[in-house]
Design a protein around this motif. Structure first.
Motif, PDB file in Angstrom:
ATOM      1  N   GLY A 222      96.986 -13.223 -92.429  1.00  0.00           N
ATOM      2  CA  GLY A 222      95.919 -13.104 -91.459  1.00  0.00           C
ATOM      3  C   GLY A 222      96.264 -13.661 -90.092  1.00  0.00           C
ATOM      4  N   GLN A 223      97.541 -13.662 -89.750  1.00  0.00           N
ATOM      5  CA  GLN A 223      98.005 -14.206 -88.475  1.00  0.00           C
ATOM      6  C   GLN A 223      98.681 -13.120 -87.645  1.00  0.00           C
ATOM      7  OE1 GLN A 223     100.406 -17.763 -88.880  1.00  0.00           O
ATOM      8  NE2 GLN A 223      99.249 -18.485 -90.652  1.00  0.00           N
ATOM      9  N   ASN A 224      98.657 -13.312 -86.322  1.00  0.00           N
ATOM     10  CA  ASN A 224      99.377 -12.405 -85.439  1.00  0.00           C
ATOM     11  C   ASN A 224     100.880 -12.582 -85.663  1.00  0.00           C
ATOM     12  OD1 ASN A 224      97.031 -11.416 -84.199  1.00  0.00           O
ATOM     13  ND2 ASN A 224      97.004 -13.116 -82.739  1.00  0.00           N
ATOM     14  N   ALA A 225     101.584 -11.465 -85.771  1.00  0.00           N
ATOM     15  CA  ALA A 225     103.023 -11.521 -86.048  1.00  0.00           C
ATOM     16  C   ALA A 225     103.783 -12.115 -84.859  1.00  0.00           C
ATOM     17  CB  ALA A 225     103.556 -10.123 -86.349  1.00  0.00           C
ATOM     18  N   VAL A 226     104.740 -12.970 -85.191  1.00  0.00           N
ATOM     19  CA  VAL A 226     105.631 -13.571 -84.200  1.00  0.00           C
ATOM     20  C   VAL A 226     107.063 -13.241 -84.599  1.00  0.00           C
ATOM     21  CG1 VAL A 226     106.391 -15.703 -83.084  1.00  0.00           C
ATOM     22  CG2 VAL A 226     103.995 -15.452 -83.817  1.00  0.00           C
ATOM     23  N   LYS A 227     107.844 -12.750 -83.658  1.00  0.00           N
ATOM     24  CA  LYS A 227     109.228 -12.400 -83.979  1.00  0.00           C
ATOM     25  C   LYS A 227     110.099 -13.652 -84.037  1.00  0.00           C
ATOM     26  CE  LYS A 227     109.711  -7.594 -82.592  1.00  0.00           C
ATOM     27  NZ  LYS A 227     110.552  -6.619 -81.854  1.00  0.00           N
ATOM     28  N   HIS A 228     110.884 -13.744 -85.092  1.00  0.00           N
ATOM     29  CA  HIS A 228     111.862 -14.820 -85.235  1.00  0.00           C
ATOM     30  C   HIS A 228     113.137 -14.222 -85.805  1.00  0.00           C
ATOM     31  CE1 HIS A 228     108.888 -17.909 -84.466  1.00  0.00           C
ATOM     32  NE2 HIS A 228     108.126 -17.495 -85.476  1.00  0.00           N
ATOM     33  N   SER A 229     114.268 -14.820 -85.478  1.00  0.00           N
ATOM     34  CA  SER A 229     115.507 -14.462 -86.158  1.00  0.00           C
ATOM     35  C   SER A 229     115.468 -15.077 -87.552  1.00  0.00           C
ATOM     36  CB  SER A 229     116.713 -15.000 -85.386  1.00  0.00           C
ATOM     37  OG  SER A 229     116.746 -16.420 -85.472  1.00  0.00           O
ATOM     38  N   PRO A 230     116.282 -14.594 -88.477  1.00  0.00           N
ATOM     39  CA  PRO A 230     116.327 -15.219 -89.805  1.00  0.00           C
ATOM     40  C   PRO A 230     116.624 -16.715 -89.739  1.00  0.00           C
ATOM     41  CG  PRO A 230     117.434 -13.102 -89.871  1.00  0.00           C
ATOM     42  CD  PRO A 230     117.114 -13.365 -88.423  1.00  0.00           C
ATOM     43  N   ALA A 231     117.535 -17.116 -88.849  1.00  0.00           N
ATOM     44  CA  ALA A 231     117.869 -18.539 -88.730  1.00  0.00           C
ATOM     45  C   ALA A 231     116.677 -19.339 -88.220  1.00  0.00           C
ATOM     46  CB  ALA A 231     119.063 -18.715 -87.797  1.00  0.00           C
ATOM     47  N   GLU A 232     115.948 -18.782 -87.254  1.00  0.00           N
ATOM     48  CA  GLU A 232     114.758 -19.460 -86.730  1.00  0.00           C
ATOM     49  C   GLU A 232     113.686 -19.576 -87.800  1.00  0.00           C
ATOM     50  OE1 GLU A 232     115.130 -17.922 -82.072  1.00  0.00           O
ATOM     51  OE2 GLU A 232     113.861 -16.857 -83.509  1.00  0.00           O
ATOM     52  N   LYS A 238     111.612 -24.932 -93.061  1.00  0.00           N
ATOM     53  CA  LYS A 238     111.948 -26.314 -93.421  1.00  0.00           C
ATOM     54  C   LYS A 238     111.010 -27.313 -92.749  1.00  0.00           C
ATOM     55  CE  LYS A 238     116.355 -26.113 -92.322  1.00  0.00           C
ATOM     56  NZ  LYS A 238     117.766 -26.549 -92.169  1.00  0.00           N
ATOM     57  N   ASN A 239     110.424 -26.891 -91.606  1.00  0.00           N
ATOM     58  CA  ASN A 239     109.513 -27.765 -90.866  1.00  0.00           C
ATOM     59  C   ASN A 239     108.047 -27.511 -91.202  1.00  0.00           C
ATOM     60  OD1 ASN A 239     111.531 -29.191 -89.445  1.00  0.00           O
ATOM     61  ND2 ASN A 239     111.734 -27.523 -87.970  1.00  0.00           N
ATOM     62  N   GLY A 240     107.797 -26.753 -92.273  1.00  0.00           N
ATOM     63  CA  GLY A 240     106.432 -26.632 -92.771  1.00  0.00           C
ATOM     64  C   GLY A 240     105.687 -25.372 -92.403  1.00  0.00           C
ATOM     65  N   ASN A 241     106.311 -24.401 -91.741  1.00  0.00           N
ATOM     66  CA  ASN A 241     105.630 -23.156 -91.413  1.00  0.00           C
ATOM     67  C   ASN A 241     105.422 -22.349 -92.702  1.00  0.00           C
ATOM     68  OD1 ASN A 241     105.549 -20.164 -90.707  1.00  0.00           O
ATOM     69  ND2 ASN A 241     105.401 -21.058 -88.665  1.00  0.00           N
ATOM     70  N   LYS A 242     104.173 -22.114 -93.068  1.00  0.00           N
ATOM     71  CA  LYS A 242     103.867 -21.508 -94.360  1.00  0.00           C
ATOM     72  C   LYS A 242     104.312 -20.046 -94.448  1.00  0.00           C
ATOM     73  CE  LYS A 242     100.017 -24.559 -95.521  1.00  0.00           C
ATOM     74  NZ  LYS A 242      98.571 -24.650 -95.879  1.00  0.00           N
ATOM     75  N   VAL A 243     104.168 -19.306 -93.344  1.00  0.00           N
ATOM     76  CA  VAL A 243     104.573 -17.901 -93.371  1.00  0.00           C
ATOM     77  C   VAL A 243     106.086 -17.791 -93.531  1.00  0.00           C
ATOM     78  CG1 VAL A 243     104.679 -15.758 -92.055  1.00  0.00           C
ATOM     79  CG2 VAL A 243     102.598 -17.141 -92.005  1.00  0.00           C
ATOM     80  N   CYS A 244     106.823 -18.551 -92.757  1.00  0.00           N
ATOM     81  CA  CYS A 244     108.283 -18.491 -92.834  1.00  0.00           C
ATOM     82  C   CYS A 244     108.787 -19.004 -94.182  1.00  0.00           C
ATOM     83  CB  CYS A 244     108.904 -19.284 -91.682  1.00  0.00           C
ATOM     84  SG  CYS A 244     108.638 -18.511 -90.067  1.00  0.00           S
ATOM     85  N   ASP A 245     108.109 -20.012 -94.716  1.00  0.00           N
ATOM     86  CA  ASP A 245     108.483 -20.503 -96.046  1.00  0.00           C
ATOM     87  C   ASP A 245     108.254 -19.412 -97.092  1.00  0.00           C
ATOM     88  OD1 ASP A 245     109.099 -22.738 -98.020  1.00  0.00           O
ATOM     89  OD2 ASP A 245     107.072 -22.171 -98.662  1.00  0.00           O
ATOM     90  N   ALA A 246     107.147 -18.693 -96.969  1.00  0.00           N
ATOM     91  CA  ALA A 246     106.865 -17.615 -97.917  1.00  0.00           C
ATOM     92  C   ALA A 246     107.919 -16.520 -97.832  1.00  0.00           C
ATOM     93  CB  ALA A 246     105.483 -17.027 -97.642  1.00  0.00           C
ATOM     94  N   VAL A 247     108.339 -16.185 -96.612  1.00  0.00           N
ATOM     95  CA  VAL A 247     109.364 -15.165 -96.427  1.00  0.00           C
ATOM     96  C   VAL A 247     110.678 -15.595 -97.081  1.00  0.00           C
ATOM     97  CG1 VAL A 247     110.831 -14.023 -94.707  1.00  0.00           C
ATOM     98  CG2 VAL A 247     108.365 -14.130 -94.369  1.00  0.00           C
TER      99      VAL A 247
END
Length: 326
Positions: A222-232, A238-247
């Motif tokens: 339910g969040q607006n998509a933000v582009k990140h590289s795989p490394a980002e 690792k710093n607690g971002n739930k969406v990136c952790d799920a990915v």
């Protein structure tokens, strides 16, 4: 110089993102282990064609080998290939042979070369050139799965032969259908399926599908998509971002499920050798209990999986060694 030209073979590892070249003493002439010399790496985007990239490498060496063996990320037909994830490169063995005045050029799939490198890296699976993801017992007379995601997802089966040689069976396992397990994975899968239709293993864990997977997971949260590289994304996870952790968890779980499926399908009690840049980048997630359970927990066949070891190739020269040995 002429003797050197016939003594050596030029080898290449051509993925969707980078190209690597080297030379090796021709194993048909020189006994002993294959040794790579003059290792060279460059991004594909810096060269208009494969011939341009190979020319750039050849300018760095004085030897002009009379034979070439190149491992490329795409299906080979009649010694010709268009790279699956870098389609502007259409590579023809005959063109290479004529351009560089070689006597023979062979093109093979990149994961066939990766698989063939395994016995060259170490006489004992799990020795030098590998790191252990999960300990186990490698049965010497059984197949070994060599697989993993990079730009795409490659998979090959390495089978020992009675005469102490190896047979490499190559397929397109990365394009098998993806199957979700958790409610989150099911939600991501359904939305992704509406966007792209067929959802493969590769589209869920390899580089080619990363942007779409990240965008879709943001939408599921339910969040607006933000582009990140795989490394980002990995760093944010690792710093607690739930969406990136799920990915990261979805990608790792997909990889380990694919490895386990391949073992069951081929009887690969020799073990699994993981490869590809994504596996290396996600090693913390790959080796976590959640992902490992996707490999080992197989209902009534869980006991079959108990002793199957999982290793990660750490040698950057592996596909080049495999190309020379192949």
């Amino acid at each position: 110089m002429q003797q050197d030209a016939f003594d050596y073979v030029v080898v290449g590892d051509v993925g969707g993102t980078n190209v690597r070249f080297a030379i090796a003493k021709d194993p048909r002439i020189h006994s002993g282990p294959v040794v790579i010399e003059h290792f060279w790496k460059s991004p594909n985007k810096e060269h208009k064609t494969f011939l341009d990239a190979l020319s750039a490498f050849m300018e760095t060496i004085s030897i002009r080998p009379k034979r070439g063996v190149f491992a490329l990320a795409g299906p080979i037909k009649n010694n010709t290939v268009t790279l699956t994830n870098h389609s502007s490169w259409h590579v023809i063995g005959q063109d290479i042979q004529e351009h560089f005045n070689m006597e023979r050029v062979d093109l093979l799939n990149d994961f066939a070369a990766m698989a063939r490198s395994v016995p060259e890296l170490s006489p004992t699976l799990g020795g030098e050139g590998f790191t252990t993801i999960s300990k186990g017992l490698s049965l010497p007379d059984r197949p070994i799965i060599v697989a993993g995601p990079g730009t795409g997802f490659g998979l090959a089966t390495l089978t020992p032969q009675p005469n102490k040689t190896w047979q490499v069976l190559r397929g397109e396992g990365g394009h098998q259908a993806y199957s979700p397990t958790t409610p989150l994975e099911a939600d991501v899968f359904k939305l992704l399926q509406r966007k792209i239709g067929y959802v493969s293993i590769e589209s869920m864990c390899a580089g080619v599908g990363f942007d779409q997977l990240l965008e879709t997971t943001f939408e599921v949260f339910g969040q607006n998509a933000v582009k990140h590289s795989p490394a980002e994304a990995h760093e944010l996870a690792k710093n607690g971002n739930k969406v990136c952790d799920a990915v990261c968890r979805i990608r790792a779980n997909t990889v380990m499920t694919a490895y386990g499926d391949a073992v069951l399908a081929s009887g690969a009690k020799g073990g699994v050798v993981a490869a590809g840049g994504v596996t290396t980048a996600l090693i913390d997630y790959i080796g976590a209990p959640e992902a490992l359970s996707r490999f080992f927990d197989r209902g009534p066949m869980s006991s079959y999986m108990v002793d199957v070891p999982i290793y990660l190739i750490t040698s950057a020269e592996a596909p080049l060694l495999g190309a020379a040995a192949y």
